[in-house]
Design an enzyme around this catalytic site. Structure first.
Site, PDB file in Angstrom:
ATOM      1  N   GLU A 357    -119.247  28.228  59.109  1.00 15.03           N
ATOM      2  CA  GLU A 357    -119.048  28.051  60.546  1.00 15.03           C
ATOM      3  C   GLU A 357    -118.452  26.696  60.936  1.00 15.03           C
ATOM      4  O   GLU A 357    -119.035  25.957  61.739  1.00 15.03           O
ATOM      5  CB  GLU A 357    -120.366  28.307  61.280  1.00 15.03           C
ATOM      6  CG  GLU A 357    -120.887  29.718  61.032  1.00 15.03           C
ATOM      7  CD  GLU A 357    -122.254  30.000  61.645  1.00 15.03           C
ATOM      8  OE1 GLU A 357    -122.856  29.076  62.226  1.00 15.03           O
ATOM      9  OE2 GLU A 357    -122.719  31.149  61.528  1.00 15.03           O
ATOM     10  N   GLU A 467    -121.929  39.413  57.530  1.00 11.09           N
ATOM     11  CA  GLU A 467    -123.264  39.333  58.142  1.00 11.09           C
ATOM     12  C   GLU A 467    -123.428  40.333  59.280  1.00 11.09           C
ATOM     13  O   GLU A 467    -124.037  40.026  60.312  1.00 11.09           O
ATOM     14  CB  GLU A 467    -123.518  37.917  58.683  1.00 11.09           C
ATOM     15  CG  GLU A 467    -123.414  36.810  57.665  1.00 11.09           C
ATOM     16  CD  GLU A 467    -123.773  35.440  58.228  1.00 11.09           C
ATOM     17  OE1 GLU A 467    -124.372  35.384  59.326  1.00 11.09           O
ATOM     18  OE2 GLU A 467    -123.464  34.429  57.579  1.00 11.09           O
TER      19      GLU A 467
END
Length: 545
Positions: A357, A467
């Site tokens: 991220e 995810e």
């Protein structure tokens, strides 16, 4: 190894030098819980000839911004536990106890980590703290102990503890003398006992002896190998003209304590991502102090079931121990962490999320100006990938990002970043697109996702759905459509290697309500809280024919 030990008259027992002796004078049979049992995969512990040495971890669950939220002391998940059906006694000898705190804990259930929250199960913790006996009881209704009492004084050196359950209370004896008792508060109502131990920073001690007697059955960790199925997701995905992986995040606590969870994980999936146990706050809670036990256990499970391990994650700005945030030499910290952690798992994991991220589309450079960026600039990303390649040359290296499966600023910033990394010769092999769908606006049309997969493939990058979860609000038909749509793209696009969900059952899903007792489960995963398959499972299977 499973041993059955029964003593008919535990309630009538008297204590002589810490050994349970029923009325009539014959010593109750006791089970040795150290010899022949696994204490090598207990975080912060080291088996030696003198006993199990307990080293302080100071491990905590931390908030996004780095605040310590909850202690996260270790539990011996891979070692012996007790099945209890009545009254029992545990005898433990703590050696080398000094002025620092030494803790020995009996858990009625295994703790479960829900993202940034540890659900604290019922437990009794005995501690030698400042020379006094401290007894704390958690009742499974709060993060905090429901009761804490202190007794005695002058305790140090070798301390022989006897912890006895009977008559709705827990009594603790030291060297045969009762020092104190607390209400049991239903701690052992589940019929199981798991062992934990910890020490205060600057201290440490040795568990020299550990036995149990009374109405107990000693059970070691379950066999990891699970029964395969030709109708499973993994079997169907492996049978495609171009086989793909089907992955899931897995939590260590449920893996050992819930047989149904364990069976589904091993049967349905060909790739495993450790949900929490490889994050920095878990594996390096103190500088230079590494705790790989839970992560090693997950790798062992994966290998036993022919699952590839997608390791998660080396560099992130969340899930960090506080010392890492405050360190002045961030570059050294980051590179040492990568070298040690990736090196530890070298040859045993297939892939790494090296940088997690890094995107913030609101900044001019498109990057999150996190602590690593502040210390090293944008170059921290390329340095991280180079260090990971050096530590494990055989692993496939990914950058993992949320929200970039959609069109817009996040996608644009991600594409710009990885294009530059490839042009600069940085050893990045792939991109993980998370596909979290928490709100209606998060739902990405499959063709948009397909376009992004193809764009990354044109740069020579692999792609994985890393995810995925879909909050349904009860609309399981919509949820099934979303899972199936992304899976179909991954099935069709040559660059897409794995379709992975962030867990598989709502019982332990990360969208559970944090801090709520009993747990308020989410509804974002393909199996419900009772571990029954939802429509999403049927829809995904249909896409794999």
């Amino acid at each position: 190894m499973t041993l059955l030990f029964r003593a008919a008259a535990v309630l009538a027992a008297v204590l002589v030098a810490g050994t349970a002796v029923p009325a009539g004078g014959t010593a109750a049979v006791s089970a040795d819980l150290l010899s022949g049992h696994n204490w090598a995969q207990f975080a912060g512990a080291q088996p030696t000839a003198a006993g199990v040495v307990i080293t302080p971890l100071d491990r905590w669950i931390t908030a996004t911004e780095g605040k310590r939220l909850q202690p996260n002391p270790p539990v011996n998940l891979a070692g012996p536990r007790l099945d209890v059906s009545g009254d029992f006694q545990v005898d433990a000898t703590l050696s080398g106890v000094d002025g620092k705190a030494a803790y020995f804990q009996l858990y009625g259930k295994v703790p479960v980590i829900y993202d940034e929250w540890r659900q604290e199960p019922p437990s009794v913790r005995t501690g030698i703290v400042g020379g006094k006996l401290e007894i704390a009881v958690w009742d499974g209704k709060s993060d905090k102990a429901a009761e804490t009492k202190t007794f005695g004084s002058g305790l140090s050196g070798d301390v022989a503890l006897s912890i006895r359950r009977g008559g709705g209370s827990v009594k603790v004896f030291v060297a045969g003398k009762e020092l104190g008792s607390v209400s049991e508060r239903g701690v052992f109502g589940s019929g199981t006992v798991w062992f934990g131990a910890d020490a205060a920073v600057g201290g440490g001690w040795t568990l020299r002896a550990l036995t149990a007697s009374g109405s107990v059955k000693v059970v070691d960790a379950p066999a990891w190998k699970q029964q395969p199925s030709s109708s499973s997701l993994r079997a169907k995905a492996a049978g495609l003209a171009r086989p793909i992986g089907v992955g899931t995040a897995v939590a260590s606590g449920p893996l050992v304590s819930d047989a149904a969870y364990r069976a589904i994980a091993g049967r349905e999936f060909s790739a495993l991502t450790p949900e929490n146990d490889m994050k920095p706050q878990f594996v390096q809670p103190r500088r230079g102090v590494y705790a790989f036990a839970e992560a090693d256990m997950l790798v062992d499970f994966a290998r036993a079931n022919d699952m590839a391990v997608h390791a998660h994650t080396l560099v992130w700005f969340e899930a960090l121990p506080t010392w890492m945030r405050s360190a002045s030499d961030k570059k050294t910290v980051m590179l040492d962490h990568i070298k040690t952690v990736a090196g530890h798992f070298k040859g045993r994991v297939a892939e790494w999320d090296v940088v997690n991220e890094p995107i913030n589309e609101d900044n001019p450079d498109g990057l999150e100006h996190n602590l690593w960026h502040q210390a090293m600039g944008a170059d921290y990303i390329s340095q991280a990938f180079k260090a990971a390649r050096a530590a494990d040359p055989g692993a496939v290296l990914y950058l993992n990002e949320y929200g970039a499966e959609q069109d817009g600023g996040r996608w644009d910033a991600l594409y710009k970043l990885v294009k530059k990394l490839r042009a600069d010769g940085v050893p990045i092999d792939g991109v993980g697109l998370q596909n979290h769908e928490y709100e209606k606006a998060d739902r990405t049309p499959p063709e948009t996702f397909r376009k992004h997969v193809r764009a990354l493939a044109a740069l020579g990058l692999k792609v994985r759905v890393s995810e995925m979860d879909v909050v349904s609000g009860g609309d399981t038909t919509m949820q099934a459509k979303e899972f199936a749509g992304k899976l179909a793209v991954c099935r069709d696009e040559p660059a897409c290697t794995t379709f992975g969900a962030w867990g598989f059952t709502d019982r332990f899903g990360s969208t559970a309500d944090a801090g709520k007792y009993p747990v308020g489960p989410g509804d974002a995963l393909p199996w419900d809280k009772s571990l029954n398959p939802k429509k999403a499972v049927t829809s995904m299977l249909a896409e794999l024919h």
